[in-house]
Design an enzyme around this catalytic site. Structure first.
Site, short mmCIF file in Angstrom:
data_model
loop_
_atom_site.label_atom_id
_atom_site.label_comp_id
_atom_site.label_asym_id
_atom_site.label_seq_id
_atom_site.Cartn_x
_atom_site.Cartn_y
_atom_site.Cartn_z
N SER A 145 -31.08 45.16 44.65
CA SER A 145 -32.03 45.13 43.55
C SER A 145 -32.98 43.95 43.53
O SER A 145 -33.97 43.95 42.79
CB SER A 145 -31.28 45.18 42.21
OG SER A 145 -30.69 46.45 42.04
N LYS A 159 -35.27 40.10 33.53
CA LYS A 159 -35.19 41.56 33.46
C LYS A 159 -34.70 41.99 32.08
O LYS A 159 -33.97 41.25 31.41
CB LYS A 159 -34.21 42.06 34.53
CG LYS A 159 -34.66 41.78 35.94
CD LYS A 159 -33.54 41.95 36.96
CE LYS A 159 -33.09 43.38 37.11
NZ LYS A 159 -32.18 43.55 38.28
N SER A 214 -33.60 47.24 41.19
CA SER A 214 -33.84 47.30 39.75
C SER A 214 -34.70 46.15 39.23
O SER A 214 -35.09 46.15 38.07
CB SER A 214 -32.50 47.28 39.03
OG SER A 214 -31.80 46.06 39.25
#
Length: 498
Positions: A181, A79, A157
């Site tokens: 997430s 990420k 996320s």
């Protein structure tokens, strides 16, 4: 041999280990996939083709008999909340990119663990601003879209990670989970998403974590693939100097190998012995004292499908009577939003935040240390109470999400993404869409989401999208959770292959 893109991550790892595939060949295949598919899906924000191919060539040049890591040659990404030496870390924020995000000087802990495993890093993927939201839409780059219905978001996320795996741009991916997430985007994209027990994985995350909510974990297509990556994530990170090992306290019961555990299930060796598991089912949410929580028909159907599959596997499934303290919504909000008060922003950066981040930051900066301490203490009391209630069951089953995948822009609908006036609606809709995930982070328990059916929410002409369930385990029960998912896969659980 089956094509590279058709292999599970475990099959791909095995082909690379025995020399049936080369690391360069494999990296080139997935880089081509990214070039072809990413423009329509927004999963990747940085593609590091040169770095990846250089690493792959070094792996292919290893002499026969040289040590090889457990993910030798397997392509991965991280990420855009993690530092990768030579790449910028933008945190999904125009507040950072507006000042020109510098390249990171060194890898962070997660990247060092992946590098030590022999994985080949292809780049960095899309996230919400500072990882705050359950959707991966920001002011920096195109949103991460759900490959099954690109008019909807991929969740967050870890939305870019899940979109990349579901679209076949990656075989599997590590995510981080502070309120859902990993599990949310995995559920949106029809994948297996595991949030490990608190303390299981040595974790360094990009956001402040006053209540110890965040942990790294796998996003994968199968239970075996998730177990493979979890084994790697549990390894300690090599230090930046002289390859020293950074030792951390681990608060989870030791597990020799999660992958071996899943394979044992397929030999009939169940980690819970010969008895049936007692699984309690609940749609109660800790957010009910603050918001109207409605369970869409598709979410109920997914839950019913999960119940039927668990019973078919021989488990006892019944209703779980659980109740949650009414102070949960406010306490969680106070702790979750505090991270924005500690984010270091460049000069003028606060003017370039999304509306939600602006509102969170303003409230966090007004919050006293005493108020934060009270909120953390409230969550710790809730943790103890919930773990006590859940102990009546071996596992607790909930829907994964309350609705079908949400359209892009749905959260701040009627407002501009940069307008703080839409913040309360945005946050409320996030809680209503994901009413069961954050509690698992508060309790520290392990949980896994997985698909149980596919549905057309918009009628016969609409794309089919996955819906699934969340299974919450007792402390340190990741091996049991993965074993149950493997059982259901063998029974015909929907397994996504791009």
């Amino acid at each position: 041999m089956t094509g590279i893109g058709d292999l599970t991550a475990v099959e791909l790892r095995d082909e690379l280990a025995r020399g049936g595939l080369g690391a360069v060949e494999t990296a080139a295949f997935f880089l081509a996939r990214i070039e072809e598919r990413n423009p329509a899906l927004g999963a990747f924000v940085h593609v590091a083709a040169g770095r990846a191919l250089e690493h792959a060539r070094a792996l292919d040049a290893l002499p026969a008999g040289a040590p090889r890591g457990p993910l030798h040659g397997v392509p991965l990404a991280v990420k855009d909340l993690h530092d990768v030496a030579g790449l910028p870390t933008t945190y999904g924020s125009a507040a950072v990119t507006g000042a020109g995000a510098p390249a990171a000087a060194e890898d962070d802990d997660l990247v060092r663990v992946l590098d030590a495993s022999g994985a080949v890093l292809l780049g960095k993927t899309q996230v919400p601003e500072f990882g705050l939201n359950c959707y991966s839409e920001n002011l920096v780059a195109p949103p991460a879209r759900n490959p099954h219905d690109p008019s909807t978001g991929a969740g967050g996320s870890s939305g870019g990670q899940a979109a990349a795996v579901a679209a076949g741009m990656l075989p599997l991916a590590p995510g981080s989970d502070g309120g859902g997430s990993i599990r949310i985007p995995a559920a949106v994209c029809g994948l297996v998403g595991l949030k490990p027990n608190r303390g299981r994985v040595p974790t360094a995350d990009a956001q402040s974590d006053a209540a110890q909510l965040v942990v790294n974990g796998p996003i994968a297509r199968t239970a075996e693939d998730a177990a493979l990556l979890l084994d790697v994530l549990c390894a300690p990170a090599a230090g930046p100097a002289h390859g020293n090992v950074v030792h951390r306290a681990v608060g989870a019961a030791p597990q020799r190998s999660f992958l071996d555990g899943v394979r044992a299930v397929r030999r009939g060796e169940l980690p819970w012995g010969g008895r049936a598991l007692r699984i309690g089912v609940s749609t109660a949410s800790p957010f009910e004292s603050a918001y109207d929580i409605a369970v869409a028909p598709e979410a109920r159907a997914a839950l019913e499908a999960g119940v039927a599959r668990l019973r078919a596997a021989g488990h006892e499934v019944g209703d779980a009577e659980v109740a949650y303290a009414p102070e949960y919504p406010q306490a969680f909000f106070d702790v979750w939003t505090t991270s924005m008060g500690t984010v270091p922003l460049p000069e003028g950066g606060a003017l370039r935040l999304t509306g939600l981040a602006t509102a969170f930051r303003e409230r966090a900066l007004r919050r006293s240390a005493v108020e934060l301490a009270r909120a953390v203490a409230a969550l710790r009391r809730i943790e103890q109470d919930v773990v006590r209630q859940y102990a009546a069951w071996d596992m607790v089953l909930t829907p994964a999400l309350a609705m079908t995948p949400r359209p892009l822009g749905w959260y701040w609908e009627g407002h501009d993404l940069a307008d703080p006036a839409g913040a309360d609606q945005d946050y409320r809709r996030q809680c209503q869409y994901t009413p069961w995930t954050s509690l698992v982070n508060v309790t520290g328990l392990p949980a896994v989401t997985f698909p149980t059916l596919w549905t057309r929410a918009g009628g016969a002409a609409a794309p089919t999208v996955p819906m699934g369930v969340q299974l919450i385990g007792r402390p340190s029960a990741e091996a049991q959770l993965l074993a149950v998912v493997a059982q259901l896969e063998d029974q015909g659980l929907p397994v996504h292959r791009p």
